[in-house]
Design a protein around this motif. Structure first.
Motif, PDB file in Angstrom:
ATOM      1  N   GLU A  46       8.944  19.803 -33.839  1.00 23.21           N
ATOM      2  CA  GLU A  46       9.826  19.185 -34.831  1.00 23.21           C
ATOM      3  C   GLU A  46       9.440  17.723 -34.960  1.00 23.21           C
ATOM      4  O   GLU A  46       9.449  16.979 -33.971  1.00 23.21           O
ATOM      5  CB  GLU A  46      11.288  19.308 -34.420  1.00 23.21           C
ATOM      6  N   TYR A  47       9.096  17.310 -36.159  1.00 27.72           N
ATOM      7  CA  TYR A  47       8.700  15.924 -36.412  1.00 27.72           C
ATOM      8  C   TYR A  47       9.946  15.084 -36.638  1.00 27.72           C
ATOM      9  O   TYR A  47      10.821  15.447 -37.431  1.00 27.72           O
ATOM     10  CB  TYR A  47       7.780  15.874 -37.631  1.00 27.72           C
ATOM     11  N   LEU A  48      10.037  13.980 -35.940  1.00 23.17           N
ATOM     12  CA  LEU A  48      11.184  13.077 -36.026  1.00 23.17           C
ATOM     13  C   LEU A  48      10.714  11.809 -36.731  1.00 23.17           C
ATOM     14  O   LEU A  48       9.936  11.032 -36.180  1.00 23.17           O
ATOM     15  CB  LEU A  48      11.723  12.774 -34.631  1.00 23.17           C
ATOM     16  N   SER A  49      11.159  11.608 -37.958  1.00 21.55           N
ATOM     17  CA  SER A  49      10.544  10.633 -38.861  1.00 21.55           C
ATOM     18  C   SER A  49      11.039   9.204 -38.696  1.00 21.55           C
ATOM     19  O   SER A  49      10.523   8.298 -39.349  1.00 21.55           O
ATOM     20  CB  SER A  49      10.760  11.072 -40.316  1.00 21.55           C
ATOM     21  N   THR A  50      12.040   8.971 -37.848  1.00 20.92           N
ATOM     22  CA  THR A  50      12.519   7.609 -37.609  1.00 20.92           C
ATOM     23  C   THR A  50      12.927   7.459 -36.151  1.00 20.92           C
ATOM     24  O   THR A  50      13.179   8.446 -35.450  1.00 20.92           O
ATOM     25  CB  THR A  50      13.742   7.259 -38.492  1.00 20.92           C
ATOM     26  N   GLY A  51      13.023   6.218 -35.714  1.00 23.08           N
ATOM     27  CA  GLY A  51      13.489   5.962 -34.365  1.00 23.08           C
ATOM     28  C   GLY A  51      14.930   6.381 -34.166  1.00 23.08           C
ATOM     29  O   GLY A  51      15.313   6.836 -33.077  1.00 23.08           O
ATOM     30  N   GLU A  52      15.728   6.247 -35.218  1.00 24.20           N
ATOM     31  CA  GLU A  52      17.139   6.627 -35.115  1.00 24.20           C
ATOM     32  C   GLU A  52      17.290   8.116 -34.860  1.00 24.20           C
ATOM     33  O   GLU A  52      18.122   8.542 -34.041  1.00 24.20           O
ATOM     34  CB  GLU A  52      17.873   6.221 -36.405  1.00 24.20           C
ATOM     35  N   ILE A  53      16.472   8.930 -35.539  1.00 22.60           N
ATOM     36  CA  ILE A  53      16.534  10.382 -35.338  1.00 22.60           C
ATOM     37  C   ILE A  53      16.057  10.735 -33.932  1.00 22.60           C
ATOM     38  O   ILE A  53      16.681  11.552 -33.238  1.00 22.60           O
ATOM     39  CB  ILE A  53      15.687  11.111 -36.406  1.00 22.60           C
ATOM     40  N   LYS A  54      14.961  10.115 -33.496  1.00 22.42           N
ATOM     41  CA  LYS A  54      14.460  10.392 -32.148  1.00 22.42           C
ATOM     42  C   LYS A  54      15.501  10.016 -31.093  1.00 22.42           C
ATOM     43  O   LYS A  54      15.716  10.749 -30.108  1.00 22.42           O
ATOM     44  CB  LYS A  54      13.158   9.622 -31.905  1.00 22.42           C
ATOM     45  N   PHE A  55      16.172   8.890 -31.276  1.00 22.71           N
ATOM     46  CA  PHE A  55      17.180   8.423 -30.330  1.00 22.71           C
ATOM     47  C   PHE A  55      18.299   9.450 -30.188  1.00 22.71           C
ATOM     48  O   PHE A  55      18.696   9.819 -29.072  1.00 22.71           O
ATOM     49  CB  PHE A  55      17.722   7.076 -30.816  1.00 22.71           C
ATOM     50  N   ALA A  56      18.772   9.949 -31.328  1.00 18.37           N
ATOM     51  CA  ALA A  56      19.848  10.944 -31.293  1.00 18.37           C
ATOM     52  C   ALA A  56      19.398  12.233 -30.622  1.00 18.37           C
ATOM     53  O   ALA A  56      20.119  12.810 -29.792  1.00 18.37           O
ATOM     54  CB  ALA A  56      20.347  11.220 -32.715  1.00 18.37           C
ATOM     55  N   ARG A  57      18.185  12.700 -30.948  1.00 22.43           N
ATOM     56  CA  ARG A  57      17.691  13.942 -30.366  1.00 22.43           C
ATOM     57  C   ARG A  57      17.395  13.788 -28.878  1.00 22.43           C
ATOM     58  O   ARG A  57      17.618  14.702 -28.087  1.00 22.43           O
ATOM     59  CB  ARG A  57      16.430  14.418 -31.101  1.00 22.43           C
ATOM     60  N   LEU A  58      16.882  12.615 -28.489  1.00 24.83           N
ATOM     61  CA  LEU A  58      16.582  12.371 -27.085  1.00 24.83           C
ATOM     62  C   LEU A  58      17.861  12.407 -26.251  1.00 24.83           C
ATOM     63  O   LEU A  58      17.911  13.044 -25.189  1.00 24.83           O
ATOM     64  CB  LEU A  58      15.876  11.025 -26.916  1.00 24.83           C
ATOM     65  N   LYS A  59      18.903  11.743 -26.731  1.00 24.91           N
ATOM     66  CA  LYS A  59      20.179  11.750 -25.993  1.00 24.91           C
ATOM     67  C   LYS A  59      20.727  13.166 -25.882  1.00 24.91           C
ATOM     68  O   LYS A  59      21.234  13.574 -24.830  1.00 24.91           O
ATOM     69  CB  LYS A  59      21.190  10.838 -26.689  1.00 24.91           C
ATOM     70  N   ASP A  60      20.602  13.921 -26.956  1.00 23.04           N
ATOM     71  CA  ASP A  60      21.106  15.295 -26.957  1.00 23.04           C
ATOM     72  C   ASP A  60      20.360  16.153 -25.943  1.00 23.04           C
ATOM     73  O   ASP A  60      20.977  16.902 -25.166  1.00 23.04           O
ATOM     74  CB  ASP A  60      20.961  15.884 -28.369  1.00 23.04           C
TER      75      ASP A  60
END
Length: 504
Positions: A136-150
């Motif tokens: 899954e490609y995460l196109s912004t740092g904000e999206i990566k941050f949310a997915r990483l925490k999850d």
């Protein structure tokens, strides 16, 4: 104290020459001869000609110290020790990275060019290609941050984190809170960060503070006030591995500018990739290789069965989904393989229709420039997105200094006008893509420890292309007219920067 120690090391040889001033004419003659011999030696060594030129010119301009400095640089024991440790670790862990023949057979039947790329990564790099993996490609740092925490919140057994930059703030503090909670529940939490990358972003001895919280923490190449070129070899990777079946990598570090919580260079555009399944095993091994780089004997003493607990299926007995083929890979400056650059070269030479690239720095050697120009001249639609707002002024000037040659060859260059783009992505012909930590510059390609994910017909490959085309809407194209408008004095300065770009 640190500044004083460094100043003393610089001043010591100068003072020595002053003390021996009565013999200056002899010392001067000997040192000049040494510099000439060293320049000849560099010229005849195998390696990149631009690197050679970047060394030879200053040595001949400053013959009194140039040759001596290079000899001291080459003889430094710290680099040799690091190389020996890393080679021992690679030799010990290589048998653990087995190649399942089925993915390679699929590539052989469907796409010979992709099969050649995958075969190179396995034969020279030692990194297998996997099926039973999703991306899954995460196109912004904000999206990566949310997915990483999850994903971190789901961890039950272990968390491995390896990052170039960590800085206290919203992003890291939120991650740290989860890590502290997991430690209390018995999760094996390990953190590895780069000593130079975090030199100004974390307090001194921060690793001790984390250890008190129960987090196992190591610093790669911790900074000490001794002049050493070993600090050029930085751990530029960004890896998170969770329970062996989930991993992240990409350009995003654990600091607030990456999620635009702190605006540093305009809007920060970055990207990451989430990998789940069997392909995570290579990321686990990449982490463990770096984790034990300070003590390879400890790793070599571990029985092979000890690594089974980290395999993807150990805590995930169910069958993994698959959406294509995935090949995570690492690049090390210690093995002289230049894996990262060769992945890029193979993609460029294999491109038939288009090649879309994002990079924060565009400071390439002659091999990459030639390959890109030839690709454009044979009709491939080659496009780059680079930053409009620089994070490092001299590096940005050096990036722009190479625009005209590329544009004249038919390559289209766009600058991201809202701010700074830090993504490192390549997508080609609706067939293959790579996402990782590797910039198109000398430092990433020759000096740093890096990593990436090569993909064939995955969901993320299509997402990389879609994100590139969407990002183009926020860019301005650099035309040949723009390049020719650059004043002569600026071009001269830029040319000088390009000459020494391998040493930046």
């Amino acid at each position: 104290m640190v500044v004083l120690l460094l100043a003393f090391q610089v001043a010591f040889p100068i003072i020595g020459l002053y003390v021996l001033s009565d013999y200056f004419i002899y010392i001067n003659t000997v040192l000049r001869i040494v510099s000439i011999v060293v320049a000849i030696y560099i010229f005849n060594r195998p390696g990149n000609p631009e690197y050679k030129l970047a060394w030879v010119i200053p040595i001949l301009i400053f013959p009194l110290f140039g040759g001596l400095f290079y000899i001291l640089y080459r003889l430094q024991a710290s680099i040799k020790h690091l190389r020996l440790r890393m080679l021992a670790i690679l030799e010990a862990t290589q048998p653990l990275l087995e190649q399942n023949p089925e993915p390679m057979e699929r590539l052989r039947k469907e796409n010979h060019g992709a099969q050649s790329q995958a075969n190179y990564l396995f034969q020279d790099g030692g990194y297998p290609v996997y099926d039973n993996t999703t991306t899954e490609y995460l196109s912004t740092g904000e999206i990566k941050f949310a997915r990483l925490k999850d994903e971190l919140s789901k961890a039950r057994h272990y968390i491995f984190l390896e990052y170039f930059i960590i800085q206290e703030g919203i992003m890291w503090n939120s991650v740290l809170e989860i890590l502290e909670e997991k430690v209390k529940k018995g999760v094996d939490v390990r953190l590895l960060f780069d000593g130079m990358g975090c030199l100004t972003t974390l307090p001194a001895d921060y690793e001790r503070e984390l250890r008190k919280k129960g987090i196992q923490c190591k610093v790669f190449n911790p900074f000490v006030p001794v002049l050493s070129t070993v600090y050029n070899n930085r751990d530029h990777r960004k890896i998170a591995v969770i329970d062996g079946h989930t991993a992240f990598t990409g350009g995003i570090n654990l600091a607030d500018e990456y999620i635009n919580a702190y605006v540093k260079y305009g809007h920060w555009k970055d990207s990451s990739i989430l990998v789940k399944g069997e392909g995570v095993w290579s990321f686990t091994m990449l982490f463990l290789q770096m984790w034990y780089c300070d003590d390879p004997a400890a790793l070599c003493a571990l029985p092979r069965s000890e690594f089974d607990q980290y395999r993807p299926s150990y805590y995930h007995p169910q069958e993994f989904d698959s959406d294509g083929l995935v090949q995570p890979y690492g690049d090390s400056p210690m093995d002289n393989q230049r894996v990262g650059e060769n992945v890029y070269l193979n993609l460029i030479y294999g491109a038939k229709d288009y090649l879309y690239i994002t990079t924060p720095y565009l400071i390439m050697d002659s091999e990459l420039r030639y390959a890109l120009c030839v690709a454009a001249k044979r009709g491939v639609d080659v496009r780059f997105i680079t930053p409009f707002v620089p994070d490092k002024a001299l590096v940005h000037m050096t990036t722009r200094s190479g625009y005209q040659e590329l544009v004249e060859a038919g390559i289209r260059i766009y600058e991201y006008t809202p701010g700074f783009i830090h993504s490192k992505t390549v997508v080609c012909d609706d067939q293959v893509a790579t996402v990782g930590t590797i910039n198109f510059d000398f430092r990433s390609l020759y000096l740093h420890f890096e990593c990436g994910v090569w993909m064939y017909h995955t969901k993320a490959m299509k997402q990389v292309k879609a994100d590139f085309l969407e990002t183009l809407q926020s860019c301005q194209e650099i035309t040949l007219e723009d390049c020719k408008k650059v004043p002569v004095y600026r071009r001269l300065f830029w040319s000088m920067l390009r000459l020494f770009s391998p040493l930046m």
